[in-house]
Scaffold this motif. Structure first.
Motif, PDB file in Angstrom:
ATOM      1  N   ASP A   1       0.907  -1.141  -0.007  1.00  6.80           N
ATOM      2  CA  ASP A   1       0.023  -0.049   0.054  1.00  6.80           C
ATOM      3  C   ASP A   1       0.785   1.289  -0.157  1.00  6.80           C
TER       4      ASP A   1
ATOM      5  N   LYS B   1       2.808   1.602  -3.675  1.00  6.32           N
ATOM      6  CA  LYS B   1       1.611   2.088  -4.548  1.00  6.32           C
ATOM      7  C   LYS B   1       1.499   3.521  -4.546  1.00  6.32           C
TER       8      LYS B   1
ATOM      9  N   TRP C   1       4.720   2.025 -11.850  1.00  3.30           N
ATOM     10  CA  TRP C   1       4.809   0.628 -11.464  1.00  3.30           C
ATOM     11  C   TRP C   1       5.583  -0.256 -12.181  1.00  3.30           C
TER      12      TRP C   1
ATOM     13  N   LEU D   1      -6.864  -7.057 -11.613  1.00  7.65           N
ATOM     14  CA  LEU D   1      -5.803  -6.602 -10.847  1.00  7.65           C
ATOM     15  C   LEU D   1      -4.286  -7.026 -11.288  1.00  7.65           C
TER      16      LEU D   1
ATOM     17  N   ASP E   1      -2.193  -5.283 -13.153  1.00  2.82           N
ATOM     18  CA  ASP E   1      -1.078  -4.386 -12.895  1.00  2.82           C
ATOM     19  C   ASP E   1      -0.534  -4.364 -11.552  1.00  2.82           C
ATOM     20  N   GLU E   2      -1.391  -4.621 -10.566  1.00  2.20           N
ATOM     21  CA  GLU E   2      -0.881  -4.825  -9.315  1.00  2.20           C
ATOM     22  C   GLU E   2       0.015  -6.078  -9.261  1.00  2.20           C
TER      23      GLU E   2
ATOM     24  N   TYR F   1       3.773  -6.608  -8.102  1.00  2.00           N
ATOM     25  CA  TYR F   1       4.548  -7.684  -6.952  1.00  2.00           C
ATOM     26  C   TYR F   1       5.672  -8.426  -7.670  1.00  2.00           C
TER      27      TYR F   1
ATOM     28  N   PHE G   1      -1.761 -10.846  -0.732  1.00  2.00           N
ATOM     29  CA  PHE G   1      -2.239 -10.200  -1.731  1.00  2.00           C
ATOM     30  C   PHE G   1      -3.586 -11.004  -2.269  1.00  2.00           C
TER      31      PHE G   1
END
Length: 456
Positions: free
Chosen positions: A295, A298, A304, A360, A362-363, A367, A398
């Motif tokens: 968090d 980000k 990213w 998700l 992109d997230e 990672y 996650f």
């Protein structure tokens, strides 16, 4: 002046003074550990654990010895001699949930055949019913902000509901263990529902477990107000439970189970002690820290996909300039594994599928980038005795967030799984009837004479 205000005025300065004294008399010069060849954390300089016992339950393998030289290799994990990859591939290829099968393997030393598995699943299903009034009296009447404390308190309370609580025969301990394996999901979820109702003022919704559902399915069914979940969601949660179920005898909570069991205490006391160990952020609580760290990442990294920007920010984290100022990149590095953690390798493939399903991607890529860059940053800034890689906690938080599981349940989910390993190790300690575990500590205090009270 009120009594409370008076006590506050005299208590705070005195506590500060006493704290200073306690800290001063507790300090040990780190050089003395080298001088007396004490293995801090029961590990040598290369991270290898000091041999403290033998086990047939789980094997954690991370290196080979070639001509007296330690060579790191990709990590391997075996449950009762079976490679974790083969175990997972077996039930996944059959489109089955694997936690109950894994529980049978770890507890009883062999894979169940089809009839044995069905019978065992039915047994656990019938055990998923807490004693009468337990939910009302133990969970609802004293809600807690921490679900690990709810689990520990509930486990200790079970002693009062068990007429054979102190019977340490194998048959009785197996009975106690299977019931706790069945109870843990209920206690954790109900504990959270009580917390969410009394502290967050949300509606209190309690779903009874369904005996025909797997452990993973029941967790999602009981946790969600509408009881709905997808097959992929249940599959990922089931996989998380399988991968966390056992990790050798030397991990902190399992070693705690061995130590406390060796004293001859009851099952509930031994498991409560293991829960206390798992709660710590250096052990089971690490996955919460990973999510909180991401968090923060980000919020502070604009692109990213920019490795240089990621590298620079991870440097700030490692030099205690960012996030929680601990100097740790959570989820990277392990006490045993160096090249890779097999649990993280297995998990990552399925995590990617869930991330795509949840939109998700992109997230997930962030990672993956941090997983790739963090070891480079650590190698750049720190003197390293062995390599580092992502551990299973790196991705588990996650996954839990994607499943909509609240952070308060992240570590309890670890406990829901690891109770299986603890139970198997407790039985192993009892069967082999070893001595009480008591390692040596060398006293380095200077001798001093007793001084009479009036002369001090």
């Amino acid at each position: 002046m009120s009594k409370k205000k008076f006590l506050d005025q005299i208590e705070s300065p005195r506590l500060n003074e006493l704290s200073d004294l306690a800290e001063k008399c507790s300090y040990i010069n780190p050089e003395l550990y080298t001088k007396y060849e004490v293995k801090r954390g029961l590990r040598d300089i290369n991270g290898r654990g000091v041999m403290a016992g033998l086990t047939e339950i789980g094997e954690v393998h991370s290196y080979i010895i070639d001509e007296n030289e330690t060579i790191p290799v990709p990590g391997r994990l075996r449950y009762r001699g079976i490679d974790i990859n083969d175990l997972v591939n077996g039930f996944v290829s059959d489109n089955r949930y694997g936690f109950e099968e894994t529980t049978y393997l770890l507890m009883f030393g062999k894979l169940p055949n089809r009839n044995e598995l069905i019978e065992f699943q039915q047994m656990l299903g019938t055990f998923r019913e807490l004693p009468g009034s337990f939910v009302r009296d133990i969970i609802m009447k004293a809600p807690s902000k921490n679900m690990m404390n709810v689990l520990a308190r509930s486990v200790l309370s079970m002693y009062s509901y068990d007429e054979k609580a102190d019977d340490n025969s194998v048959q009785n301990v197996v009975r106690q263990s299977l019931r706790m394996i069945a109870y843990f999901p209920l206690i954790a979820v109900y504990g959270y529902q009580a917390y969410d109702h009394y502290y967050n003022k949300n509606s209190l919704i309690i779903h009874s477990p369904k005996p025909e559902l797997s452990t993973a399915e029941n967790i999602l069914h009981m946790l969600r107000p509408d009881s709905k979940y997808t097959e992929l969601e249940a599959t990922l949660l089931d996989l998380a439970l399988v991968l966390h179920a056992e990790h050798g005898g030397g991990n902190n909570s399992t070693f705690t189970t061995h130590v406390v069991t060796s004293s001859g205490t009851d099952t509930y006391s031994a498991i409560a002690a293991a829960l206390g160990s798992l709660k710590g952020f250096r052990h089971g609580g690490a996955n919460i820290k990973v999510v909180q760290m991401f968090d923060d990442i980000k919020e502070n990294i604009k692109d990213w996909k920019d490795e240089d920007e990621i590298f620079a920010y991870l440097e700030k984290i490692l030099t205690k300039q960012a996030f929680d100022k601990s100097g740790l990149v959570y989820g990277i590095g392990h006490a045993v594994y160096s090249v890779s953690d097999p649990r993280a390798v297995i998990f990552k493939e399925y995590v990617e599928k869930l991330a795509k399903d949840k939109g998700l991607e992109d997230e997930f890529l962030l990672y993956s980038k941090v997983e790739e860059v963090a070891p480079q940053v650590i190698a750049h800034l720190r003197k390293m005795y062995k390599g580092v890689s992502a551990n299973v906690d790196f991705y588990s938080g996650f996954v839990y967030r994607m499943l909509g599981i609240p952070e308060e349940l992240y570590t309890p989910l670890f406990a829901i799984s690891r109770i299986v390993g603890w139970s198997a190790h407790r039985i192993e300690e009892i069967v082999n009837n070893g001595k009480i575990i008591r390692p040596a500590y060398k006293s380095i205090s200077k001798k001093q004479e007793y001084e009479e009270l009036d002369n001090r």
